[in-house]
Write a protein that holds these residues in place. Structure first.
Motif, PDB file in Angstrom:
ATOM      1  N   CYS A  93       0.814  -1.224   0.000  1.00 33.14           N
ATOM      2  CA  CYS A  93       0.000   0.000   0.000  1.00 33.14           C
ATOM      3  C   CYS A  93       0.845   1.271   0.000  1.00 33.14           C
ATOM      4  CB  CYS A  93      -0.951  -0.007   1.190  1.00 33.14           C
ATOM      5  SG  CYS A  93      -0.171   0.333   2.784  1.00 33.14           S
ATOM      6  N   GLY A  94       2.064   1.176   0.580  1.00 35.87           N
ATOM      7  CA  GLY A  94       2.951   2.344   0.588  1.00 35.87           C
ATOM      8  C   GLY A  94       2.709   3.320   1.728  1.00 35.87           C
ATOM      9  N   VAL A  95       1.640   3.123   2.512  1.00 35.16           N
ATOM     10  CA  VAL A  95       1.339   4.118   3.554  1.00 35.16           C
ATOM     11  C   VAL A  95       1.194   3.519   4.955  1.00 35.16           C
ATOM     12  CG1 VAL A  95       0.252   5.741   1.967  1.00 35.16           C
ATOM     13  CG2 VAL A  95      -1.147   3.988   3.062  1.00 35.16           C
ATOM     14  N   CYS A  96       1.243   2.192   5.095  1.00 39.24           N
ATOM     15  CA  CYS A  96       1.067   1.600   6.425  1.00 39.24           C
ATOM     16  C   CYS A  96       2.387   1.645   7.199  1.00 39.24           C
ATOM     17  CB  CYS A  96       0.570   0.159   6.308  1.00 39.24           C
ATOM     18  SG  CYS A  96       1.846  -1.000   5.780  1.00 39.24           S
ATOM     19  N   CYS A  99       5.183  -0.411   5.400  1.00 38.24           N
ATOM     20  CA  CYS A  99       5.662   0.244   4.181  1.00 38.24           C
ATOM     21  C   CYS A  99       6.509   1.474   4.529  1.00 38.24           C
ATOM     22  CB  CYS A  99       4.484   0.659   3.302  1.00 38.24           C
ATOM     23  SG  CYS A  99       3.723  -0.738   2.448  1.00 38.24           S
ATOM     24  N   CYS A 107       3.692  -5.515   4.322  1.00 44.08           N
ATOM     25  CA  CYS A 107       2.624  -4.508   4.287  1.00 44.08           C
ATOM     26  C   CYS A 107       1.360  -5.057   4.953  1.00 44.08           C
ATOM     27  CB  CYS A 107       2.337  -4.147   2.828  1.00 44.08           C
ATOM     28  SG  CYS A 107       0.864  -3.150   2.611  1.00 44.08           S
ATOM     29  N   LYS A 108       0.762  -4.220   5.779  1.00 44.94           N
ATOM     30  CA  LYS A 108      -0.468  -4.608   6.491  1.00 44.94           C
ATOM     31  C   LYS A 108      -1.639  -4.805   5.549  1.00 44.94           C
ATOM     32  CE  LYS A 108      -2.279  -2.825  10.524  1.00 44.94           C
ATOM     33  NZ  LYS A 108      -2.492  -1.704  11.457  1.00 44.94           N
ATOM     34  N   ASN A 109      -1.559  -4.135   4.409  1.00 47.84           N
ATOM     35  CA  ASN A 109      -2.661  -4.199   3.438  1.00 47.84           C
ATOM     36  C   ASN A 109      -2.228  -4.935   2.169  1.00 47.84           C
ATOM     37  OD1 ASN A 109      -4.180  -2.408   5.187  1.00 47.84           O
ATOM     38  ND2 ASN A 109      -2.750  -0.835   4.501  1.00 47.84           N
TER      39      ASN A 109
END
Ligand code: ZN
Length: 343
Positions: A93-96, A99, A107-109
């Motif tokens: 996702c790039g934002v968790c 990441c 990544c959590k997502n």
């Protein structure tokens, strides 16, 4: 377009006519040039209980892929039409938290390409730009299709260092073969290759002529490795067979303070003597589920650039996508190396 789709919980897959994917602003559309069958695809084919919870049905399978970009989204900046790319199938996702702390692989997502969203056993596939690994012009599509599993092997080997160490690789399926070739090229002092299928052991010999080959059906791997290492065992064990017995043997031959990388798809629980096999040994146990994004891709690129290891001989068979049934049957037989499918 033609695509290989897992449509239901029931065993099997179907070759279907489906729409060409539409892409979002940050995606690219690739014309798939080559794909490879992964062990996990075989588990999905059979609807193995250990893997079905990871799938969103219906889904186009295939996550080891190389293709040519034929369309780009409005916000795509780094990729252009005509580029050849390989897919990093762990879409992050790039934002968790993970990441943002450099651990995109966890990544959590995380979304899995070819399991949770449509993959590349198809004529075309949609890939987010940030999961594309761009190649130089004229790059081999076959090589591009095996970089993903090659990365798993390299990550499994390099996650704790290899240079100057003794290494035992349990299982010489395609990823095991990649690991053996990589480990030998990266400077292991001694490599043991363990495999019950003679053809695969022969391939291990081709990739790493100095490796000590052990067929556990013919001789006791624990005794052989302990004798060959003055009773110390190996610095590094890489478990790639997904076999319970092999995993127990890998722990037994591990030197004190040694490292074991668990890569093989061992579906389901197993019994372990944690006190004896791990604690008393101060063993380092590492689970491996992919590649470090993008560090491993660079490591693979550098490894191949040395010219010391050519992974292409691991590819033993090539089929058109329409012959998927034959290809899957062969993959399952254990008699083949890497099998490629071409849409
Ligand atoms: Zn994330």
């Amino acid at each position: 377009m033609k695509a290989l789709v897992k449509t239901s919980e029931a065993p099997g897959v179907e070759l279907k006519d489906v729409d060409i994917p539409t892409i979002g602003h940050k995606d690219v559309l690739i014309k798939v040039k080559a794909t490879a069958i992964c062990g996990s695809d075989i588990h999905v084919f059979h609807s193995s209980p250990g893997i079905m919870h990871m799938i969103n049905l219906p889904v186009i399978l295939g996550h080891e892929a190389c293709g040519e970009v034929v369309e780009i989204g409005d916000y795509v900046t780094n990729i252009k039409k005509g580029d050849m790319i390989s897919v990093e199938p762990h879409l992050f996702c790039g934002v968790c938290y993970y990441c943002q702390t450099g651990a995109q692989l966890n990544c959590k997502n995380l979304t899995l390409f070819g399991l949770q969203i449509d993959g590349a056993f198809a004529e075309y596939a949609r890939v987010p730009e940030n999961c594309c690994w761009k190649h130089s012009e004229g790059y081999s599509a076959d090589l591009g299709a095996i970089l993903e599993p090659l990365g798993v092997a390299v990550h499994g080997a390099l996650v704790g260092g290899i240079n100057g160490k003794s290494v035992a690789v349990f299982g010489c399926g395609p990823i095991g073969l990649f690991a053996i070739g990589a480990v030998a090229a990266l400077g292991a002092t001694r490599t043991f290759a363990l495999e019950v299928v003679p053809k695969r052991l022969a391939m291990a010999h081709q990739l790493a002529p100095d490796a000590i080959l052990i067929n556990p059906k013919e001789r006791d791997p624990v005794k052989t490795i302990m004798e060959a290492t003055d009773g110390l065992g190996v610095d590094v064990a890489i478990e790639l067979s997904g076999n319970v017995e092999a995993m127990k043997q890998a722990l037994k031959v591990l030197k004190r303070e040694g490292r074991i990388s668990l890569v093989g798809g061992l579906l389901g629980p197993i019994e372990l003597d944690i006190h004896k096999d791990l604690i008393l040994k101060e063993a380092r146990v590492l689970g491996i589920f992919g590649r470090v994004i993008w560090q491993t891709w660079w490591q693979v690129r550098d490894l191949l650039a040395t010219g010391k290891f050519d992974p292409l001989p691991v590819i033993t068979h090539r089929f058109p996508l329409a012959d998927f049934a034959k290809a899957f049957e062969l993959a399952e037989s254990g008699e083949a190396g890497k099998i490629l499918l071409y849409p």
